[in-house]
Design a protein around this motif. Structure first.
Motif, PDB file in Angstrom:
ATOM      1  N   PHE A 324       0.715  -1.028  -0.032  1.00 20.75           N
ATOM      2  CA  PHE A 324       0.006  -0.047   0.016  1.00 20.75           C
ATOM      3  C   PHE A 324       0.846   1.198  -0.079  1.00 20.75           C
ATOM      4  N   ASP A 325       0.561   2.353  -0.681  1.00 20.73           N
ATOM      5  CA  ASP A 325       1.280   3.495  -1.033  1.00 20.73           C
ATOM      6  C   ASP A 325       1.734   4.188   0.234  1.00 20.73           C
ATOM      7  N   ASP A 326       0.884   4.224   1.356  1.00 20.56           N
ATOM      8  CA  ASP A 326       1.026   4.992   2.470  1.00 20.56           C
ATOM      9  C   ASP A 326       1.462   4.247   3.863  1.00 20.56           C
ATOM     10  N   LEU A 352      -0.891  -0.706  -4.144  1.00 19.57           N
ATOM     11  CA  LEU A 352      -2.319  -0.345  -4.067  1.00 19.57           C
ATOM     12  C   LEU A 352      -2.432   1.189  -3.281  1.00 19.57           C
ATOM     13  N   GLU A 353      -3.351   1.801  -3.408  1.00 21.04           N
ATOM     14  CA  GLU A 353      -3.908   2.719  -2.801  1.00 21.04           C
ATOM     15  C   GLU A 353      -4.165   2.680  -1.310  1.00 21.04           C
ATOM     16  N   GLY A 354      -3.851   3.311  -0.236  1.00 24.67           N
ATOM     17  CA  GLY A 354      -4.153   3.138   1.247  1.00 24.67           C
ATOM     18  C   GLY A 354      -2.985   2.835   1.920  1.00 24.67           C
ATOM     19  N   SER A 355      -3.216   2.528   3.239  1.00 18.05           N
ATOM     20  CA  SER A 355      -2.091   2.435   4.301  1.00 18.05           C
ATOM     21  C   SER A 355      -2.261   1.087   4.886  1.00 18.05           C
ATOM     22  N   GLY A 358      -5.706  -0.806   4.995  1.00 22.26           N
ATOM     23  CA  GLY A 358      -6.252  -0.914   3.855  1.00 22.26           C
ATOM     24  C   GLY A 358      -7.207  -1.888   3.683  1.00 22.26           C
ATOM     25  N   VAL A 396     -10.679   1.587  -0.740  1.00 18.38           N
ATOM     26  CA  VAL A 396      -9.153   1.184  -0.543  1.00 18.38           C
ATOM     27  C   VAL A 396      -9.604  -0.453  -0.430  1.00 18.38           C
ATOM     28  N   ARG A 418       4.930   2.034  -5.246  1.00 14.46           N
ATOM     29  CA  ARG A 418       5.683   3.293  -5.466  1.00 14.46           C
ATOM     30  C   ARG A 418       7.111   3.213  -5.027  1.00 14.46           C
TER      31      ARG A 418
END
Length: 444
Positions: A324-326, A352-355, A358, A396, A418
């Motif tokens: 996850f990105d964050d 993936l988007e999110g933390s 997620g 997410v 990322r």
């Protein structure tokens, strides 16, 4: 024997460090209690008594009383929902979670007098989710959740796993576990429960032994499954291994995890924290941990050493990392580096988007459970008037569902992570066909 071999290997290869004090159970209790009370982090272990804060139901998230804010609120909410779940499992419903009892035995007790109640039964169990409508599943997902949340996988990860099951026509087996510092022992028990569940389903429900099986873990659950793969050789029976938010932090980093977890919860909870006080308490707790010398078994370094010697190319080729990105608690880079030392290019990676949380999305209340009218009052009394919980980002979580399903069906990562260290692993792979010819329509 295999687990003892792995333990022995870590002991032989561990290098001496600075002198440490010999921690006692009292030391551990005091330390974890300190972190729990100051950072509101709930530990489901025998060392610390349970603290259940008051939680109020809100349509937008978990809103809590003034006693504190942190991961303990979420875990407490899960515990109370689990109490209600136990009252709702009088009959089996297709498409819903089922408690699959693997074994049971009387708990330890002593006869003091004639008034002593009969012994209760200690159960070994997993949670089972079968596809709906009733049909032969195309595959079996063997799931292990993260720390704390993994004790209640049928609640914390219910939305994630139900959606995966529905799309893939898959059966899901989720093995719960309690927290502790001996990850070898937790992994052994967790892996054994999953193995027993598979055998039970094959013997009693006619599951074919040829059904494709997939490991899927989140956070600490990834580390536990990694140990199991290294110690047992179960990887040869698996078609795929999926690790979401792989976490291999040490005990000295538990304060960082707690603060990150609490800050992430803050966005869902709506209560503020004093950052200066949080940082001061965190520094003190880190110093206390260093003085006592506590560490998980295996330690992060030992875990990476196990991966570098046992997680061979065949396992790497079956594995997908979901990053996850964050996510500030992700240890995927260290896992990839250790895999390369084992003689391979490492697993492929999906971004993936999110933390870190997620995959967790909860939106449950008392009305969602299949309770008879006469039991609803009892459920409310048992849970202290608690009515439900809401947490997470559905968008997410759905992104994680889509990417996991695509991986099971043989699709390559939708996009790279990322992080530069993991992005070059997002390369194409072949399609994968499941039992019964199930394959995603978009592929064909």
């Amino acid at each position: 024997l295999a687990h003892r071999h792995i333990v022995a290997m870590t002991r032989r290869t561990s290098r001496p460090t600075s002198p440490r004090l010999n921690p006692t159970m009292k030391d551990l209790s005091v330390l974890i209690a300190l972190i729990s009370l100051t950072l509101s982090f709930e530990w489901s272990s025998a060392f610390v008594s349970q603290h259940v804060p008051r939680v109020q139901r809100s349509p937008t998230g978990l809103f809590m009383s003034q006693e504190g804010a942190g991961a303990g609120e979420l875990v407490s909410a899960l515990a109370r929902l689990d109490q209600q779940y136990e009252l709702s499992t009088n009959r089996r419903r297709i498409g819903e979670w089922e408690k699959l009892v693997l074994s049971e035995e009387p708990t330890d007790y002593k006869w003091n007098d004639d008034l002593t109640p009969p012994p209760t039964m200690k159960q070994e169990y997993v949670y089972l989710l079968e596809p709906t409508p009733p049909t032969t599943p195309s595959c079996v997902i063997l799931f292990t959740g993260g720390a704390g949340l993994g004790t209640y996988p049928h609640i914390a990860y219910s939305e994630l796993l139900k959606r995966i099951s529905a799309r893939l026509n898959a059966a899901v087996i989720a093995a719960p576990y309690d927290l502790g510092i001996d990850h070898f022992e937790i992994s052994k028990k967790n892996g054994e429960s999953l193995r027993k569940a598979i055998i039970k389903l094959e013997d009693e429900r006619g599951y074919a032994r040829s059904l494709p099986k997939f490991f899927l873990g989140h956070s600490l659950g990834c580390k536990l499954q990694t140990i199991s793969l290294a110690a047992t050789g179960i990887g040869s029976d698996l078609q795929g291994i999926g690790f979401m938010s792989y976490n291999n932090f040490g005990f000295s980093s538990i304060v960082q995890q707690t603060k990150s977890f609490a800050r992430e919860l803050q966005g869902n909870i709506g209560s503020g924290m004093d950052e200066t006080m949080l940082d001061n308490i965190g520094q003190f707790a880190e110093m206390a941990i260093g003085m006592i010398g506590l560490e998980f078994n295996p330690s992060p370094a030992d875990t990476e050493r196990i991966v570098s010697t046992k997680y061979v190319k065949d396992l790497q080729d079956k594995t997908r990392l979901f990053v996850f990105d964050d996510d500030g608690l992700d240890s995927s880079e260290g896992f990839l580096n250790a895999c390369q030392e084992a003689g391979g290019d490492g697993p492929k990676v999906s971004g993936l988007e999110g933390s870190h949380l997620g995959p967790v999305y909860i939106n449950l209340n008392l009305d969602d459970l299949d309770l008879p009218d006469e039991a609803r009052g009892i459920a409310g009394e048992m849970s202290g008037g608690f009515q439900g919980a809401s947490f997470g980002d559905e968008t997410v979580m759905q992104g994680a569902v889509n990417e996991v399903c695509n991986w099971v069906l043989g699709k390559p990562p939708t996009r790279p992570a990322r992080s530069s260290a993991t992005s070059d692993r997002a390369t194409s792979v072949g399609q994968r066909r499941l039992a019964g010819g199930v394959i995603d329509a978009e592929i064909e």
